[in-house]
Design a protein around this motif. Structure first.
Motif, PDB file in Angstrom:
ATOM      1  N   PRO A  90       0.802  -1.237   0.000  1.00 31.16           N
ATOM      2  CA  PRO A  90       0.000   0.000   0.000  1.00 31.16           C
ATOM      3  C   PRO A  90       0.826   1.276   0.000  1.00 31.16           C
ATOM      4  CG  PRO A  90      -0.954  -1.598   1.489  1.00 31.16           C
ATOM      5  CD  PRO A  90       0.356  -2.168   1.055  1.00 31.16           C
ATOM      6  N   ASN A  91       1.702   1.445   0.995  1.00 31.55           N
ATOM      7  CA  ASN A  91       2.473   2.683   1.063  1.00 31.55           C
ATOM      8  C   ASN A  91       3.461   2.789  -0.089  1.00 31.55           C
ATOM      9  OD1 ASN A  91       1.174   3.515   3.402  1.00 31.55           O
ATOM     10  ND2 ASN A  91       2.644   2.490   4.734  1.00 31.55           N
ATOM     11  N   PHE A  92       4.120   1.676  -0.385  1.00 31.99           N
ATOM     12  CA  PHE A  92       5.122   1.644  -1.455  1.00 31.99           C
ATOM     13  C   PHE A  92       4.496   2.046  -2.784  1.00 31.99           C
ATOM     14  CE2 PHE A  92       7.882  -0.372  -4.560  1.00 31.99           C
ATOM     15  CZ  PHE A  92       9.154  -0.177  -4.035  1.00 31.99           C
ATOM     16  N   PHE A  93       3.396   1.399  -3.116  1.00 33.95           N
ATOM     17  CA  PHE A  93       2.741   1.621  -4.399  1.00 33.95           C
ATOM     18  C   PHE A  93       2.119   3.017  -4.459  1.00 33.95           C
ATOM     19  CE2 PHE A  93      -0.364   1.023  -7.761  1.00 33.95           C
ATOM     20  CZ  PHE A  93       0.256   0.151  -8.641  1.00 33.95           C
ATOM     21  N   THR A  94       1.463   3.427  -3.374  1.00 32.35           N
ATOM     22  CA  THR A  94       0.795   4.722  -3.349  1.00 32.35           C
ATOM     23  C   THR A  94       1.778   5.861  -3.547  1.00 32.35           C
ATOM     24  OG1 THR A  94      -0.892   3.837  -1.857  1.00 32.35           O
ATOM     25  CG2 THR A  94      -0.729   6.225  -2.011  1.00 32.35           C
ATOM     26  N   ARG A  95       2.895   5.807  -2.839  1.00 33.97           N
ATOM     27  CA  ARG A  95       3.900   6.870  -2.969  1.00 33.97           C
ATOM     28  C   ARG A  95       4.396   6.968  -4.410  1.00 33.97           C
ATOM     29  NH1 ARG A  95       6.146   4.865   1.878  1.00 33.97           N
ATOM     30  NH2 ARG A  95       7.865   3.937   0.686  1.00 33.97           N
ATOM     31  N   ALA A  96       4.651   5.824  -5.015  1.00 32.22           N
ATOM     32  CA  ALA A  96       5.172   5.820  -6.381  1.00 32.22           C
ATOM     33  C   ALA A  96       4.157   6.404  -7.363  1.00 32.22           C
ATOM     34  CB  ALA A  96       5.553   4.405  -6.785  1.00 32.22           C
ATOM     35  N   VAL A  97       2.881   6.041  -7.210  1.00 34.08           N
ATOM     36  CA  VAL A  97       1.852   6.540  -8.124  1.00 34.08           C
ATOM     37  C   VAL A  97       1.667   8.042  -7.953  1.00 34.08           C
ATOM     38  CG1 VAL A  97      -0.596   6.470  -8.696  1.00 34.08           C
ATOM     39  CG2 VAL A  97       0.659   4.338  -8.327  1.00 34.08           C
ATOM     40  N   LEU A  98       1.602   8.507  -6.722  1.00 33.40           N
ATOM     41  CA  LEU A  98       1.398   9.942  -6.478  1.00 33.40           C
ATOM     42  C   LEU A  98       2.557  10.773  -7.004  1.00 33.40           C
ATOM     43  CD1 LEU A  98      -0.150   9.909  -2.884  1.00 33.40           C
ATOM     44  CD2 LEU A  98      -1.315  10.306  -5.067  1.00 33.40           C
ATOM     45  N   LYS A  99       3.727  10.183  -7.018  1.00 30.78           N
ATOM     46  CA  LYS A  99       4.902  10.889  -7.537  1.00 30.78           C
ATOM     47  C   LYS A  99       4.804  11.087  -9.049  1.00 30.78           C
ATOM     48  CE  LYS A  99       9.967  10.700  -7.456  1.00 30.78           C
ATOM     49  NZ  LYS A  99      11.145   9.898  -7.001  1.00 30.78           N
ATOM     50  N   ILE A 100       4.139  10.153  -9.709  1.00 33.20           N
ATOM     51  CA  ILE A 100       4.062  10.176 -11.170  1.00 33.20           C
ATOM     52  C   ILE A 100       2.783  10.835 -11.668  1.00 33.20           C
ATOM     53  CG2 ILE A 100       4.022   8.731 -13.249  1.00 33.20           C
ATOM     54  CD1 ILE A 100       5.558   6.606 -11.617  1.00 33.20           C
ATOM     55  N   LEU A 101       1.653  10.538 -11.004  1.00 33.49           N
ATOM     56  CA  LEU A 101       0.349  10.975 -11.494  1.00 33.49           C
ATOM     57  C   LEU A 101      -0.230  12.070 -10.605  1.00 33.49           C
ATOM     58  CD1 LEU A 101      -1.227   7.474 -12.280  1.00 33.49           C
ATOM     59  CD2 LEU A 101      -0.077   9.022 -13.881  1.00 33.49           C
ATOM     60  N   ALA A 125      -7.847   6.840  -4.399  1.00 35.86           N
ATOM     61  CA  ALA A 125      -9.181   7.375  -4.665  1.00 35.86           C
ATOM     62  C   ALA A 125      -9.492   8.532  -3.722  1.00 35.86           C
ATOM     63  CB  ALA A 125     -10.229   6.266  -4.526  1.00 35.86           C
ATOM     64  N   LYS A 126      -9.128   8.389  -2.457  1.00 36.87           N
ATOM     65  CA  LYS A 126      -9.358   9.459  -1.491  1.00 36.87           C
ATOM     66  C   LYS A 126      -8.552  10.689  -1.857  1.00 36.87           C
ATOM     67  CE  LYS A 126      -9.245  10.492   3.459  1.00 36.87           C
ATOM     68  NZ  LYS A 126      -8.932   9.962   4.820  1.00 36.87           N
ATOM     69  N   HIS A 127      -7.277  10.486  -2.231  1.00 36.64           N
ATOM     70  CA  HIS A 127      -6.412  11.615  -2.589  1.00 36.64           C
ATOM     71  C   HIS A 127      -6.966  12.370  -3.788  1.00 36.64           C
ATOM     72  CE1 HIS A 127      -2.631  13.825  -3.210  1.00 36.64           C
ATOM     73  NE2 HIS A 127      -2.834  13.595  -4.506  1.00 36.64           N
ATOM     74  N   TYR A 128      -7.469  11.624  -4.780  1.00 36.33           N
ATOM     75  CA  TYR A 128      -7.973  12.254  -5.997  1.00 36.33           C
ATOM     76  C   TYR A 128      -9.449  12.637  -5.899  1.00 36.33           C
ATOM     77  CZ  TYR A 128      -3.700  10.369  -8.167  1.00 36.33           C
ATOM     78  OH  TYR A 128      -2.400  10.057  -8.491  1.00 36.33           O
ATOM     79  N   SER A 129     -10.078  12.397  -4.730  1.00 42.84           N
ATOM     80  CA  SER A 129     -11.527  12.627  -4.546  1.00 42.84           C
ATOM     81  C   SER A 129     -12.318  11.893  -5.626  1.00 42.84           C
ATOM     82  CB  SER A 129     -11.835  14.124  -4.585  1.00 42.84           C
ATOM     83  OG  SER A 129     -11.171  14.802  -3.545  1.00 42.84           O
ATOM     84  N   ALA A 130     -11.932  10.637  -5.833  1.00 43.46           N
ATOM     85  CA  ALA A 130     -12.519   9.820  -6.905  1.00 43.46           C
ATOM     86  C   ALA A 130     -13.380   8.712  -6.320  1.00 43.46           C
ATOM     87  CB  ALA A 130     -11.407   9.229  -7.765  1.00 43.46           C
ATOM     88  N   LYS A 131     -14.266   8.182  -7.139  1.00 49.36           N
ATOM     89  CA  LYS A 131     -15.065   7.016  -6.773  1.00 49.36           C
ATOM     90  C   LYS A 131     -14.135   5.798  -6.669  1.00 49.36           C
ATOM     91  CE  LYS A 131     -18.918   6.937  -8.895  1.00 49.36           C
ATOM     92  NZ  LYS A 131     -19.932   6.776  -9.986  1.00 49.36           N
ATOM     93  N   PHE A 132     -14.296   5.002  -5.607  1.00 47.42           N
ATOM     94  CA  PHE A 132     -13.464   3.814  -5.395  1.00 47.42           C
ATOM     95  C   PHE A 132     -14.255   2.571  -5.765  1.00 47.42           C
ATOM     96  CE2 PHE A 132     -11.883   0.611  -2.095  1.00 47.42           C
ATOM     97  CZ  PHE A 132     -10.855   0.169  -2.918  1.00 47.42           C
ATOM     98  N   ILE A 133     -13.732   1.786  -6.740  1.00 50.58           N
ATOM     99  CA  ILE A 133     -14.467   0.649  -7.294  1.00 50.58           C
ATOM    100  C   ILE A 133     -13.599  -0.606  -7.241  1.00 50.58           C
ATOM    101  CG2 ILE A 133     -15.757  -0.232  -9.280  1.00 50.58           C
ATOM    102  CD1 ILE A 133     -16.012   2.677 -10.243  1.00 50.58           C
TER     103      ILE A 133
END
Length: 406
Positions: A90-101, A125-133
């Motif tokens: 979770p933390n590993f993947f989330t940090r990497a995605v937020l750095k790029i996107l 989803a929470k960070h982007y205020s997006a629907k979580f599916i």
């Protein structure tokens, strides 16, 4: 809509989940959405000859932006090690995605399991205020608990049980592949029915339509004149493939000398099964590496009967996606799965093969014998499966349902 798809499997990885997620991404893109896929850098389940170093970390494939992130291995490793490595996701993947996107996104879709990746998607989803599916394919951790020894069961439940509850709670809507999945989650996990949406595994029949079999694989592997049972996919403990080895051994004793049991793929159980074949001198089994997704339709269409198995240790609904691919190829099937699997109903409804509950070894062997003895009716059975696939699992129809639900 701007949609982020989070998945641990994506081409060039050769798995049914990878194919499903790529078709979902490209299908939603064709519906007019802007699609980005965040996935892991593959290191396993690759076609023979694929060079890992040549796989780009970012590329655009058929209009879909794909970013790949290096993670600890969580496939083709022992269950406990897989679980430990997943805890870091979770933390590993989330940090990497937020750095790029930077976003924004309207919806975040995640293929689950692995559950920790679903938690990562929930954070995104929470960070982007997006629907979580969440798209729940296997009900984890229960399907993992079913397969391990008694002392490992409470450990898996302790670490992953709370994650499962959180994913179901946070999901704005949850998509599952069968009514049996929806019933299980409602009755056993108290997931509100209004959150649950059933969209079956689909299949793109076009690649199968384009293939004119020329027996290339049969010639290359010297199977001319042989009756070939094919298992193609991940070779792991959940498949319970020992039952097929028991059948192969029985066929060998019965001198069904033209029968061959072909396993194309890899996984944590492959080496153990190869050892069983050597120790028992089972000579009618053969192992080959994954073929590419482009070669897969040709491989399947050349074979006589395809195999779908799941060990009777499973207690959750499960519909192996490979079943739909076999049916799309017009190849009859032998399905030996636990009684909770919807695969039994599908094959019986479609009249496209032979079924048995995997806990009944005599019934499993009888199903394989029936397939072997049904040489004159195999074409009809295959055509039945193909027709059922077109009616119930057409890619365009089911991805349109995804687009509508989102």
């Amino acid at each position: 809509m701007r949609i982020l798809i989070v998945t641990d499997s994506y081409p060039p990885e050769v798995r049914s989940a990878a194919q499903l997620m790529s078709e979902l991404a490209e299908g939603l893109c064709e519906c007019g959405n802007e699609i980005t896929v965040a996935t892991t850098m593959p290191g396993y389940n690759l076609a023979s000859g694929t060079k890992i170093d040549a796989i780009p970390r970012e590329e655009t494939i058929n209009g879909v932006r794909v970013i790949r992130i290096t993670t600890l291995p969580h496939h083709n490793v022992p269950y406990i090690l897989r679980g430990i490595n997943q805890l870091f996701l979770p933390n590993f993947f989330t940090r990497a995605v937020l750095k790029i996107l930077s976003g924004p996104f309207d919806a975040v879709i995640v293929h689950s399991p692995p559950l920790p990746l679903a938690l990562a998607a929930a954070k995104l989803a929470k960070h982007y205020s997006a629907k979580f599916i969440p798209n729940i394919h296997d009900i984890f951790p229960q399907n993992g608990i079913d397969l391990v020894t008694w002392w490992q069961k409470p450990l898996i439940q302790f670490f992953f049980g709370p994650m499962e509850k959180k994913v179901y709670k946070l999901g704005d809507l949850i998509i599952v592949p069968s009514e049996a999945h929806a019933d299980y989650l409602e009755k056993n996990r108290n997931v509100p029915r209004e959150k649950l949406n059933v969209i079956p595994h689909w299949i793109d029949t076009a690649p199968f339509d384009a293939v004119v079999p020329n027996n290339r694989f049969r010639k290359m592997w010297r199977f001319e004149g042989k009756f070939v049972f094919l298992f193609a996919g991940v070779i792991g403990p959940s498949q319970g493939l020992e039952m097929v080895f028991d059948v192969a051994e029985e066929f060998q004793k019965e001198k069904k000398d033209d029968a061959v049991f072909l396993f194309v793929g890899d996984g944590t159980d492959r080496a153990r099964l190869q050892n069983i074949a050597r120790e028992k001198n089972i000579q009618n089994v053969m192992f080959k590496s994954f073929v590419s997704s482009e070669e897969y339709p040709e491989l399947v269409k050349e074979m006589d009967v395809a195999i779908v198995t799941l060990t009777s240790k499973n207690t959750t609904p499960a519909v192996p996606a490979k079943l739909v691919g076999y049916m799309a190829a017009g190849v009859p099937v032998v399905v030996a799965v636990h009684k909770e699997s919807d695969a039994l109903r599908i094959v019986n409804d479609a009249k496209c093969g032979f079924t048995a509950v995997s806990s009944d070894s005599e019934a499993v062997t009888a199903a394989f014998r029936a397939a072997y003895d049904a040489k004159l009716s195999l074409k009809t059975l295959g055509e039945n499966g193909r027709r059922y696939t077109q009616e119930h699992f057409a890619k365009e129809k089911l991805i349109a349902e995804w687009d509508k639900i989102i």
